[in-house]
Motif scaffolding. Structure first.
Motif, PDB file in Angstrom:
ATOM      1  N   CYS A 104       0.886  -1.457   0.161  1.00 54.78           N
ATOM      2  CA  CYS A 104       0.030  -0.223   0.107  1.00 54.78           C
ATOM      3  C   CYS A 104       0.856   1.155  -0.124  1.00 54.78           C
ATOM      4  O   CYS A 104       0.582   2.316  -0.907  1.00 54.78           O
TER       5      CYS A 104
ATOM      6  N   ALA B  10      -6.100   0.067  -1.086  1.00 55.47           N
ATOM      7  CA  ALA B  10      -6.049  -0.605   0.140  1.00 55.47           C
ATOM      8  C   ALA B  10      -6.896  -2.028  -0.039  1.00 55.47           C
ATOM      9  O   ALA B  10      -6.282  -3.038   0.365  1.00 55.47           O
TER      10      ALA B  10
ATOM     11  N   TRP C 265      -4.854  -4.840  -1.863  1.00 60.96           N
ATOM     12  CA  TRP C 265      -3.931  -5.471  -0.913  1.00 60.96           C
ATOM     13  C   TRP C 265      -4.573  -6.091   0.350  1.00 60.96           C
ATOM     14  O   TRP C 265      -3.747  -6.386   1.271  1.00 60.96           O
TER      15      TRP C 265
END
Length: 332
Positions: free
Chosen positions: A276, A294, A297
């Protein structure tokens, strides 16, 4: 940076190049009888990296045939196993009255203490130089009985599945990017190489349970970390799913990571946050919403991601992206 010994036949006069290559192979691998239709002007190159007792090499050369006879063995016998991974071309290998193909995607295994021969040819006129990566490892470093390993000679270990994938990735990484490591890393890299080779051999022979506990534990950790890297975007990735994917109990997984600085859960979280942070620093992803990064991942909940990110980096994701001076050194 790791020390890389390199040699290029074009550095010597044309008529001396084939003899130079003979000497190089004998010095960095084992003495062989070599024949090639390109002997008159033999253009080839090699890079060699020593990881303690394990030696990694990258060889580029035109089509050739090689033979290691009993005479050569009596002159020089380092008692090594060689694992050869061709990246191009095709050919064959023979040892102990067994033959196998020599093709990309497979490690060919030979014992330097026994006679063997091989051929490597280009598939077309466009195959100017062929490439093979090799590993030399002493007999005694593989913790399996020599009679068991003998079953592998002149056979192939797939480099596209199981532990063979990890071994292939390791060899390519070290030979392609030696600048990413220091000489002080050599003992650890040598241990990783030895354990991956042992695990690949044991898996192919269905003898994994015969390996020492420390080798199995190290190999499991390497496999788990590779699995985590591949599945970071899965929001359901957890120690439980990792354990199930590797057919071990959750307790066994946690035990294997007792020697690490982080637990499995911490490893997953750290890797996700690092990805991130990398994307938030990427100017090409400037217009991509933070919540999208976000979620990519494995952080589907915006509030949870913001809280964990801020606790780790000391600033919110928004500030981290907008103000480079607020970013911790080296992303932490």
């Amino acid at each position: 940076m790791l020390t890389v010994a390199s040699a290029d036949t074009t550095a010597v006069p044309e008529g001396e190049r084939f003899g130079f290559w003979h000497d190089l192979v004998a010095r960095e691998s084992v003495p062989m009888r070599i024949h090639s239709a390109h002997a008159a002007d033999f253009r080839a190159r090699a890079e060699v990296i020593n990881l303690g007792e394990v030696v990694l090499s990258s060889w580029r050369y035109p089509s050739l045939d090689m033979q290691r006879t009993g005479t050569f063995i009596r002159r020089s016998d380092p008692e090594m196993y060689q694992f050869a991974l061709p990246l191009s071309g095709h050919g064959g290998m023979e040892q102990e009255r067994r033959t196998s193909l020599f093709t990309p995607g497979h490690f060919a295994v030979v014992d330097t203490s026994r006679p063997h021969q091989s051929s490597h040819q280009g598939r077309s006129q466009r195959d100017d130089l062929l490439t093979t990566l090799t590993i030399l490892v002493p007999h005694g470093l593989i913790p399996l009985h020599p009679d068991k390993i003998a079953r592998l000679l002149a056979t192939n270990i797939p480099a596209t599945e199981g532990i063979g994938v990890l071994l292939s990735q390791f060899v390519r990484q070290i030979l392609t990017h030696p600048e990413q490591y220091q000489e002080s890393d050599v003992p650890l890299l040598g241990t990783v190489a030895r354990n991956l080779i042992s695990a690949a051999v044991a898996q192919h022979l269905d003898l994994t349970d015969a390996l020492p506990t420390e080798v199995r534990g190290h190999t499991l950790r390497v496999r788990v970390k590779a699995f985590i890297d591949e599945h970071l975007g899965d929001p359901d990735l957890s120690p439980s799913t990792v354990a199930a994917a590797h057919h071990v109990s959750l307790r066994s997984l946690h035990r294997a990571f007792e020697a690490e600085d982080q637990t499995v859960a911490e490893t997953i979280r750290t890797k996700r946050l690092d990805r991130c942070a990398r994307d938030l620093c990427d100017p090409l992803q400037r217009e991509r919403p933070i919540h999208s990064i976000a979620a990519r991942w494995g952080f589907p909940a915006k509030a949870h991601f913001s809280r964990v990110f801020t606790a780790t980096f000391g600033v919110s994701p928004q500030t981290f992206r907008a103000d480079p001076s607020a970013r911790p050194a080296r992303g932490r």
